[in-house]
Write an enzyme that holds these catalytic residues in place. Structure first.
Site, short mmCIF file in Angstrom:
data_model
loop_
_atom_site.label_atom_id
_atom_site.label_comp_id
_atom_site.label_asym_id
_atom_site.label_seq_id
_atom_site.Cartn_x
_atom_site.Cartn_y
_atom_site.Cartn_z
N GLY A 1 0.80 -1.22 0.00
CA GLY A 1 0.00 0.00 0.00
C GLY A 1 0.83 1.27 0.00
N THR A 2 1.91 1.28 0.77
CA THR A 2 2.73 2.49 0.87
C THR A 2 3.32 2.85 -0.49
OG1 THR A 2 3.25 1.95 3.17
CG2 THR A 2 4.73 3.51 2.06
N ASN B 1 -8.22 3.46 8.31
CA ASN B 1 -7.61 2.35 9.03
C ASN B 1 -7.85 2.39 10.54
OD1 ASN B 1 -5.88 4.57 8.04
ND2 ASN B 1 -4.47 3.85 9.60
N GLN C 1 -7.60 -0.63 3.20
CA GLN C 1 -8.46 -1.26 4.21
C GLN C 1 -9.75 -1.81 3.62
OE1 GLN C 1 -7.82 -1.95 7.41
NE2 GLN C 1 -5.84 -0.94 7.48
N HIS D 1 -1.44 -7.87 2.38
CA HIS D 1 -1.43 -8.43 3.74
C HIS D 1 -2.65 -8.05 4.57
CE1 HIS D 1 0.07 -5.00 6.37
NE2 HIS D 1 0.40 -4.51 5.19
N THR E 1 12.66 -7.08 -10.42
CA THR E 1 12.23 -8.47 -10.63
C THR E 1 10.97 -8.75 -9.81
OG1 THR E 1 14.51 -9.10 -11.01
CG2 THR E 1 12.99 -10.88 -10.42
N CYS F 1 2.77 5.85 20.13
CA CYS F 1 3.63 6.11 21.29
C CYS F 1 5.07 6.18 20.80
CB CYS F 1 3.46 5.00 22.31
SG CYS F 1 4.46 5.24 23.77
#
Ligand code: PLP
Length: 400
Positions: A71-72, A151, A179, A201, A237, A325
């Site tokens: 996704g990124t 998300n 998402q 994923h 590849t 955090c």
């Protein structure tokens, strides 16, 4: 202790059938898909089969899809690729404050490159207002990028309507569907989508693989330069085993989608109702209905999300918090902040995201454990004691 995984929005386990489909591509079918002898031909065929599966699933043509590392990369490619390829036409991009960092950081980068970006606000439910999109459009706007589903809070944006608006103004429309893909039906034609990012994923496929759809005729530059792969639109590849796994994951998701939507929506409602019945002073973040079937995001007054996560973890329950955090300092979630949620409420937020292996019994366990944990933590919380006695010792009066 049985572990209960409720963080499917972060990632999902690879489906056993996906693993089976992938395995031969690590061993006997290892050929480089760019070679012309039999080893290469069989992996090329496998890559193209997945392309067909993916394209069909979203109502696209195979030539309109490329495989990426996830996704990124797809978000970066869509936004930078369109921005650079169309800069003679304009330098203005419209997105919204709720986007994933893959979109926001890409936009921040482009601002340093001289592009102008409008970050649209959202309402208290997390929805983008069409009128705001319309008002933000200028004759320099080249791209609108609004995510399909968020998300953190699962809110589903009016993507078809935004796409229609973009089309009327001859502006490219990109949606981050990381998402939503696999969870909701998507038709790029009907939904007026020009570019779309997805990631394997999130739908029981392997990590490190995804896809980018871009409509035929889209003016877009490649992000990665090198070899001839993906018709020179994405060099490198091919991750054949990953792509095969992604294809199998798409097939399974499509087959099970409608029954999963029903089952997960029932679990979501059971969890929300149960939490509200058992725990006082909590709020639901995000629109109550226009949200992903598997997403529950609540803020629990007076306590920290991190403390809840750690206590749930001790009971074998894995969930997540919207607050990041970082080295001891707590930054409130940019998503909840955009909804107008106070910093205190934001810090007390927790996200449960359910999936294929979540059962009614798992939800029952959460509904037993969460009230006990909240009760225990609140008894230790100075904010709770202040709240109970009606006093407020904070400097700005915003502690409640
Ligand atoms: N966009 C959204 C909405 C996401 O939820 C995520 C991952 O959580 C990404 C993009 C990034 O995807 P990936 O992990 O495949 O790089």
């Amino acid at each position: 202790m049985k572990r209960i995984y409720l963080d499917y929005s972060a990632t999902t386990p690879v489906h056993p059938d996906v693993v089976t489909a992938m395995l031969p591509y690590f061993t006997e079918k290892f050929g480089n898909a760019s070679t012309i002898y039999s080893y290469g031909r069989e992996t090329r065929k496998a890559v193209e089969e997945t392309r067909e599966i993916f394209a069909k699933m979203i109502g696209a043509d195979q030539s309109e899809t490329i495989f990426t590392s996830g996704g990124t990369e797809s978000d970066n490619h869509a936004i930078k690729g369109v921005a650079y390829a169309n800069k003679t036409k304009g330098n203005h991009i419209i997105t919204c404050k709720l986007e994933h960092h893959a979109v926001l950081e890409t936009c921040h980068f482009l601002e340093k490159e001289g592009f102008k970006v409008t970050y649209l606000p959202v309402d208290a439910d997390g929805l983008v207002n069409l009128l705001d999109v319309k008002k933000a459009i200028t004759d320099r706007t080249i791209l609108i990028s609004i995510m399909m589903a968020n998300n953190e809070i699962g809110v589903i944006q009016p993507v078809s309507e935004i796409g229609k608006l973009a089309r009327e103004h001859k502006i490219y429309f990109h949606t981050d569907a990381v998402q939503a893909f696999g969870a909701l039906p998507i038709d790029v034609e009907k939904m007026n989508i020009d570019l779309m990012s997805v990631s394997s994923h999130k739908l029981y496929g392997p990590k490190g693989v995804g896809a980018l759809y871009f409509r035929k005729g889209t003016k877009i530059f490649p992000l990665i330069h090198g070899g001839e792969q993906e018709k020179r639109r994405r060099a490198g590849t091919e991750n054949v085993a990953g792509i095969v796994g992604f294809g199998r994951a798409c097939e399974i998701a499509q087959k099970e989608m409608s029954s999963e939507v029903k089952r997960l929506t029932a679990l979501r409602e059971k969890l929300i109702k149960g939490l509200f019945k058992r725990i006082p002073e909590i709020t639901l973040n995000g629109h109550p209905e226009k949200r992903l079937p598997n997403n529950v995001n609540i803020s629990v007054k007076y306590i920290e999300g991190e403390s809840m996560i750690l206590n749930l973890d001790l009971e074998g329950i894995c969930a997540s918090t919207g607050s990041a955090c970082t080295s001891g300092s707590l930054e409130p979630s940019h998503v909840l902040t955009a909804l107008g949620v106070s910093a205190e409420h934001s810090h007390g937020s927790i996200r449960f995201s359910m999936g294929k292996f979540t059962t009614v019994e798992d939800i029952d366990t959460v509904l037993t454990k969460m009230p006990e944990i909240v009760d225990r933590l609140r008894k230790l919380s100075p904010l709770y004691k202040q709240g109970k006695s009606g006093e407020c010792n904070c400097k700005d009066g915003n502690c409640r």
